[in-house]
Design an enzyme around this catalytic site. Structure first.
Site: not given
Ligand code: GLU
Length: 450
Positions: A126, A166
């Protein structure tokens, strides 16, 4: 709690005293692991849990950019590569004023188990920044994204770490980030980011995938209860990509979202957000003003309640919080339990405080489903985007949607089975944690002691 789990948790609390969200998510996952740790003494022997709560690595960097008035700003950026045991790090970037190291760490930890649940080979990561996108011009967003990628590019790659969107990071931001990556590296590696535009390797259905996936998961829960989605009324929070996908898929399947909210308050539309006109209006409203949903109520002549959340409404069948972390506190949980609603389906990352979640799980008349399973379709379709990029192919919307549906059915199934196997009954929260954990644990041990 088992003594080993308790000692690791104590360690986390001491080390991360200033990061309450991270402590909260570790506590939540650990609360499901007692029977697993007892059945697998090797986890304690190799001190697996202390390894799992420590990110593989985390980068902090300076992001410097110039606004339209020639003023310079310095923000902070992060990328946390939390766990790479089952695949390249994968997870979104969050641009929001309140972002700090603890938020990125909590999201990276959650992502590890969520990504494991998708059944696809993606590790957990993340990132983000304390940049506040509110009120920024398009050119300012572009310059910020370019500055952010100038720092980030050296840490990522299609087989290393694959960021995505996100909160605060959508298609526009991903475009600017990708453009800068390409310029710096001089290669066509579009598998380095997901959530891309369709003209340069994006996947059909990716923008809707989290919301669609949440509804597919919900359908499995309803099936388990000999119930069906037809005619159901849903209260959600937010009106971003995720809530919008929920509205659209629910309408397609004969259900309706009758409550949704924004930072300014909530809207009650008893007819539901089901027409194309309403769905398009929300898209436009979000693009022009992500902070206010009142214009919808004004435009369609329905009720708007300022500064409040729709939790506790008695005229709904399903609750799906889809906005942000800790959106549902104990106070709201008490109202939800008293309202008689049966289905509480988390969608946003960690939308419920731990005390509220435990309280709701203890309600005999309620079924609670955890976000790390329910919202996994988003990152799942991101992994499908990576597959399309490496195959140099574009799948049809039908193909992606069919894969997404299959994935969600499977996530529900493995969660229910894991809980059953450990004698916990139909406990989707514990089952999701256990199933997600076991795959990562096994991969870590099989790859040696690091
Ligand atoms: N931010 C999204 C999540 O919380 C997607 C992450 C992604 O597609 O890599 O899973």
């Amino acid at each position: 709690m088992n003594a080993y789990l308790a000692s690791v948790l104590e360690n986390v609390k001491t080390k991360h005293a200033g990061e309450p969200e991270f402590v909260q998510t570790v506590e939540e996952v650990f609360s499901s692991l007692e029977p697993v740790i007892e059945k697998h003494p090797e986890y304690e022997k190799y001190d697996l849990l202390n390894r799992m709560v420590e990110p593989d690595r985390m980068f902090t960097f300076r992001v410097v950019w110039e606004d339209d008035n020639g003023k310079w700003h310095t923000n902070r950026g992060w990328r946390c590569q939390f766990n790479g045991a089952i695949g390249p790090y994968k997870g979104g970037l969050r641009f929001q004023k309140n972002v700090y190291e603890g938020i990125i760490k909590f999201l990276g930890f959650e992502q590890t188990f969520k990504n494991s649940l998708t059944g696809l080979p993606i590790g957990g990561g993340k990132g983000g920044s304390d940049f506040d996108p509110a009120g920024k011009s398009d050119a300012e967003v572009m310059r910020f994204c370019q500055a952010f990628m100038s720092a980030l590019y050296r840490y990522i790659g299609p087989d290393v770490d694959v960021p995505a969107g996100d909160m605060g990071v959508g298609g526009r931001e991903i475009g600017y980030l990708f453009g800068q990556y390409r310029r710096l590296k001089g290669v066509w590696e579009n598998g380095v980011l997901t959530g891309k535009g369709l003209s340069y390797g994006g996947s059909l259905i990716r923008p809707e995938a989290t919301g669609y996936g949440a509804i597919y998961y919900l359908c499995e829960v309803l099936k388990h209860e000999n119930d069906s989605i037809e005619g159901k009324r849903i209260a959600t929070s937010g009106y971003g990509n995720v809530a919008w996908g929920i509205m659209k898929k629910a309408a397609e399947l004969g259900a309706k979202v009758t409550y949704f909210s924004g930072p300014d308050g909530y809207v009650h539309d008893p007819d539901g957000v089901i027409t194309e006109e309403k769905l398009n209006y929300i898209l436009e409203m979000r693009a022009t003003d992500p902070m206010h949903c009142k214009p919808y109520a004004d435009h369609f002549g329905c009720e708007f309640v300022e500064g409040a959340k729709p939790w506790g409404a008695t005229d709904v069948d399903i609750i799906m919080p889809a906005a942000t972390q800790n959106d549902v506190t104990m106070e709201s949980a008490e109202k939800i339990a008293a309202s008689g609603v049966k289905y509480y389906i988390e969608v946003a990352n960690m939308p419920t405080t731990n005390d509220a979640l435990n309280f709701l799980r203890a309600q005999k008349h309620m079924i609670v489903a955890p976000s790390k399973a329910v919202n996994a379709g988003g990152v799942g379709v991101s992994a499908l985007e990576m597959s399309q990029n490496s195959e140099r192919l574009v799948w049809t919307a039908e193909e992606v949607d069919a894969q997404l549906k299959k994935m969600m059915i499977n996530i529900h199934k493995v969660s229910a089975e894991a809980a059953e196997q450990y004698g916990l009954g139909y406990d989707l929260v514990a089952g999701g944690n256990i199933a997600g954990f076991l795959k990562v644990a096994e991969a870590m041990l099989e790859q040696g002691c690091f």
